[in-house]
Design a protein around this motif. Structure first.
Motif, PDB file in Angstrom:
ATOM      1  N   ASN A 254      41.782  33.350  45.039  1.00 23.30           N
ATOM      2  CA  ASN A 254      42.443  32.802  44.613  1.00 23.30           C
ATOM      3  C   ASN A 254      43.352  34.024  43.335  1.00 23.30           C
ATOM      4  O   ASN A 254      44.265  33.351  43.495  1.00 23.30           O
ATOM      5  CB  ASN A 254      41.878  32.094  43.386  1.00 23.30           C
ATOM      6  CG  ASN A 254      41.423  30.851  44.147  1.00 23.30           C
ATOM      7  OD1 ASN A 254      41.539  30.254  44.665  1.00 23.30           O
ATOM      8  ND2 ASN A 254      39.398  30.538  43.791  1.00 23.30           N
ATOM      9  N   VAL A 255      42.864  34.988  43.277  1.00 22.01           N
ATOM     10  CA  VAL A 255      43.369  35.931  42.717  1.00 22.01           C
ATOM     11  C   VAL A 255      44.324  36.515  43.509  1.00 22.01           C
ATOM     12  O   VAL A 255      46.000  36.817  42.956  1.00 22.01           O
ATOM     13  CB  VAL A 255      42.275  37.346  43.027  1.00 22.01           C
ATOM     14  CG1 VAL A 255      42.715  37.778  44.385  1.00 22.01           C
ATOM     15  CG2 VAL A 255      43.225  38.017  41.868  1.00 22.01           C
ATOM     16  N   ILE A 256      44.400  36.265  44.973  1.00 27.59           N
ATOM     17  CA  ILE A 256      46.691  36.714  45.544  1.00 27.59           C
ATOM     18  C   ILE A 256      46.828  35.675  44.383  1.00 27.59           C
ATOM     19  O   ILE A 256      48.091  35.515  44.885  1.00 27.59           O
ATOM     20  CB  ILE A 256      45.919  36.217  47.352  1.00 27.59           C
ATOM     21  CG1 ILE A 256      44.739  37.287  47.729  1.00 27.59           C
ATOM     22  CG2 ILE A 256      47.065  36.158  48.146  1.00 27.59           C
ATOM     23  CD1 ILE A 256      45.534  38.255  47.390  1.00 27.59           C
ATOM     24  N   TYR A 257      47.312  34.101  45.040  1.00 28.41           N
ATOM     25  CA  TYR A 257      47.993  33.226  44.139  1.00 28.41           C
ATOM     26  C   TYR A 257      48.054  33.064  43.134  1.00 28.41           C
ATOM     27  O   TYR A 257      49.195  32.270  42.612  1.00 28.41           O
ATOM     28  CB  TYR A 257      47.290  31.787  45.216  1.00 28.41           C
ATOM     29  CG  TYR A 257      46.777  31.900  46.752  1.00 28.41           C
ATOM     30  CD1 TYR A 257      47.704  31.779  47.491  1.00 28.41           C
ATOM     31  CD2 TYR A 257      45.559  31.731  47.111  1.00 28.41           C
ATOM     32  CE1 TYR A 257      47.458  32.351  49.102  1.00 28.41           C
ATOM     33  CE2 TYR A 257      45.348  32.089  48.022  1.00 28.41           C
ATOM     34  CZ  TYR A 257      46.721  31.379  49.037  1.00 28.41           C
ATOM     35  OH  TYR A 257      45.976  31.786  50.879  1.00 28.41           O
ATOM     36  N   SER A 258      47.197  33.715  42.463  1.00 29.09           N
ATOM     37  CA  SER A 258      47.140  33.722  41.187  1.00 29.09           C
ATOM     38  C   SER A 258      48.561  33.741  39.793  1.00 29.09           C
ATOM     39  O   SER A 258      48.770  34.784  40.063  1.00 29.09           O
ATOM     40  CB  SER A 258      45.910  33.573  40.552  1.00 29.09           C
ATOM     41  OG  SER A 258      46.170  34.113  38.857  1.00 29.09           O
ATOM     42  N   GLY A 259      49.451  33.267  39.311  1.00 28.18           N
ATOM     43  CA  GLY A 259      50.707  33.457  38.243  1.00 28.18           C
ATOM     44  C   GLY A 259      49.397  34.564  37.002  1.00 28.18           C
ATOM     45  O   GLY A 259      50.427  34.924  36.795  1.00 28.18           O
ATOM     46  N   THR A 260      48.761  33.765  36.658  1.00 32.89           N
ATOM     47  CA  THR A 260      47.778  34.878  35.521  1.00 32.89           C
ATOM     48  C   THR A 260      47.581  35.880  36.350  1.00 32.89           C
ATOM     49  O   THR A 260      47.798  37.033  34.954  1.00 32.89           O
ATOM     50  CB  THR A 260      46.328  33.354  35.311  1.00 32.89           C
ATOM     51  OG1 THR A 260      46.600  32.095  35.516  1.00 32.89           O
ATOM     52  CG2 THR A 260      45.740  34.116  34.520  1.00 32.89           C
TER      53      THR A 260
ATOM     54  N   ILE B 236      37.839  31.341  51.705  1.00 28.48           N
ATOM     55  CA  ILE B 236      39.164  30.981  52.183  1.00 28.48           C
ATOM     56  C   ILE B 236      39.424  29.701  51.647  1.00 28.48           C
ATOM     57  O   ILE B 236      38.683  29.286  51.957  1.00 28.48           O
ATOM     58  CB  ILE B 236      38.872  31.176  53.834  1.00 28.48           C
ATOM     59  CG1 ILE B 236      38.015  30.247  54.288  1.00 28.48           C
ATOM     60  CG2 ILE B 236      39.139  32.422  54.329  1.00 28.48           C
ATOM     61  CD1 ILE B 236      38.191  30.133  56.295  1.00 28.48           C
ATOM     62  N   TRP B 237      40.411  28.951  52.218  1.00 27.11           N
ATOM     63  CA  TRP B 237      41.118  27.784  51.507  1.00 27.11           C
ATOM     64  C   TRP B 237      41.094  27.033  53.237  1.00 27.11           C
ATOM     65  O   TRP B 237      41.932  27.675  53.932  1.00 27.11           O
ATOM     66  CB  TRP B 237      41.778  28.064  50.638  1.00 27.11           C
ATOM     67  CG  TRP B 237      41.848  28.039  49.234  1.00 27.11           C
ATOM     68  CD1 TRP B 237      42.152  28.942  48.158  1.00 27.11           C
ATOM     69  CD2 TRP B 237      41.596  26.930  48.271  1.00 27.11           C
ATOM     70  NE1 TRP B 237      41.952  29.037  47.100  1.00 27.11           N
ATOM     71  CE2 TRP B 237      41.270  26.953  47.152  1.00 27.11           C
ATOM     72  CE3 TRP B 237      41.036  25.643  48.391  1.00 27.11           C
ATOM     73  CZ2 TRP B 237      40.783  26.194  46.193  1.00 27.11           C
ATOM     74  CZ3 TRP B 237      40.656  24.376  47.706  1.00 27.11           C
ATOM     75  CH2 TRP B 237      41.217  25.204  46.225  1.00 27.11           C
TER      76      TRP B 237
ATOM     77  N   GLY C 277      42.957  20.844  50.689  1.00 26.07           N
ATOM     78  CA  GLY C 277      41.637  21.636  51.107  1.00 26.07           C
ATOM     79  C   GLY C 277      40.702  21.831  50.378  1.00 26.07           C
ATOM     80  O   GLY C 277      40.420  21.151  49.571  1.00 26.07           O
ATOM     81  N   GLU C 278      40.272  22.566  50.933  1.00 20.13           N
ATOM     82  CA  GLU C 278      38.890  22.729  50.483  1.00 20.13           C
ATOM     83  C   GLU C 278      38.102  24.152  50.714  1.00 20.13           C
ATOM     84  O   GLU C 278      38.611  25.189  51.112  1.00 20.13           O
ATOM     85  CB  GLU C 278      37.435  21.953  51.198  1.00 20.13           C
ATOM     86  CG  GLU C 278      36.064  22.233  51.282  1.00 20.13           C
ATOM     87  CD  GLU C 278      35.677  21.763  52.271  1.00 20.13           C
ATOM     88  OE1 GLU C 278      34.124  21.781  51.697  1.00 20.13           O
ATOM     89  OE2 GLU C 278      35.486  21.354  53.093  1.00 20.13           O
ATOM     90  N   PHE C 279      37.745  24.499  49.649  1.00 18.15           N
ATOM     91  CA  PHE C 279      37.014  25.929  49.186  1.00 18.15           C
ATOM     92  C   PHE C 279      36.643  26.357  49.579  1.00 18.15           C
ATOM     93  O   PHE C 279      34.867  25.413  49.287  1.00 18.15           O
ATOM     94  CB  PHE C 279      37.475  26.693  47.760  1.00 18.15           C
ATOM     95  CG  PHE C 279      36.576  27.322  46.630  1.00 18.15           C
ATOM     96  CD1 PHE C 279      37.848  28.978  47.504  1.00 18.15           C
ATOM     97  CD2 PHE C 279      35.603  28.574  46.524  1.00 18.15           C
ATOM     98  CE1 PHE C 279      37.748  30.398  47.598  1.00 18.15           C
ATOM     99  CE2 PHE C 279      35.722  29.219  46.560  1.00 18.15           C
ATOM    100  CZ  PHE C 279      36.495  30.510  46.734  1.00 18.15           C
TER     101      PHE C 279
END
Length: 256
Positions: free
Chosen positions: A108-114, A191-192, A212-214
């Motif tokens: 999730n760090v890849i997609y995160s705006g935070t 992965i998602w 999707g599913e994590f």
């Protein structure tokens, strides 16, 4: 007497999100706070920047008179860029991003705006931390994690961070007394498993909702996912140098 540190606060859920309100409250105990955050939710924007439209900054009246706040029309990364280049007279001593409503562990760090806001600060040479709580609801309760936020931020201010390193901090959704402690972790391999829900408008035009599913593929007990599932706060040191150093020797063996 040393002056108070200057702390830049941002997020991706928007300037009115309860998570950033909690973060601002904690940071005011540590230094002088400047807030530059999106004027609307910008979740999953990654490291996007605005180049094809105008950007706006609106100074707003904060709840705390000792805090300076700006709402930005752009992405979380835009917020950091504008803060550093247009608002602050010098670079802040610390940038904190969050507290995000939802997990930014593992992939999730890849997609995160935070986290992208924190990474942008790191690129600027500013010590930076991204904070996230594993509760996606707007009504999430951040009281339990405030002492941990303060402790981690204070440590970064006093101990500094290794060059090129940003901290990705995730909190389990637990009462304070149930949190077992803090673990320094690696990013879990996960992965998602994505799919798209295909629908049609009344006019017959197809449209899609991403679902999707994590799936955590990592059984290691040194990962952020393991820590969170077992009641610990996870801290993953993140770097913005994406070079795969382990592959250089193999690639040099190719006949190019």
């Amino acid at each position: 007497m040393n002056p108070k540190p200057t702390i830049l606060v941002t997020n991706d859920d928007g300037i009115n999100a309860p998570g950033i309100r909690a973060l601002i409250e904690v940071m005011t105990t540590l230094g002088d706070v400047i807030v530059v955050a999106p004027d609307s939710p910008q979740s999953a924007m990654g490291h996007a920047i605005t180049i094809n439209s105008t950007l706006y900054l609106n100074k707003i009246s904060p709840e705390n008179a000792n805090v300076v706040e700006y709402a930005c029309s752009g992405t979380p990364v835009d917020c950091v860029k504008l803060a550093v280049n247009e608002i602050l007279k010098k670079k802040p001593d610390l940038c904190v991003s969050g507290i995000n409503h939802g997990s930014n562990s593992s992939i999730n760090v890849i997609y995160s705006g935070t986290m992208s806001a924190a990474v942008e600060a790191g690129i600027e040479g500013i010590p930076a931390i991204g904070f996230s709580l594993l509760d996606y609801t707007w009504e999430a309760d951040f009281e339990a994690v405030k002492p941990f936020v303060q402790k981690i931020a204070q440590k970064v201010l006093t101990e500094k961070l290794p060059e090129g390193t940003i901290l990705n901090v995730n909190f389990p959704k637990l009462p304070q007394e149930a949190i077992k402690g803090i673990k320094i972790c690696r990013q879990a391999k996960a992965i998602w498993m994505e799919k798209f829900d295909k629908r049609q408008t009344p006019y017959g035009k197809d449209y899609y909702w991403l679902t999707g599913e994590f799936v955590n593929q990592d059984k290691g007990e040194d990962t952020d996912e393991w820590a969170l599932q077992n009641g610990y706060v996870s801290i993953v040191p993140v770097q913005f140098d994406l070079t795969a150093y382990h592959a250089i020797q193999q690639l040099n063996s190719w006949d190019l």
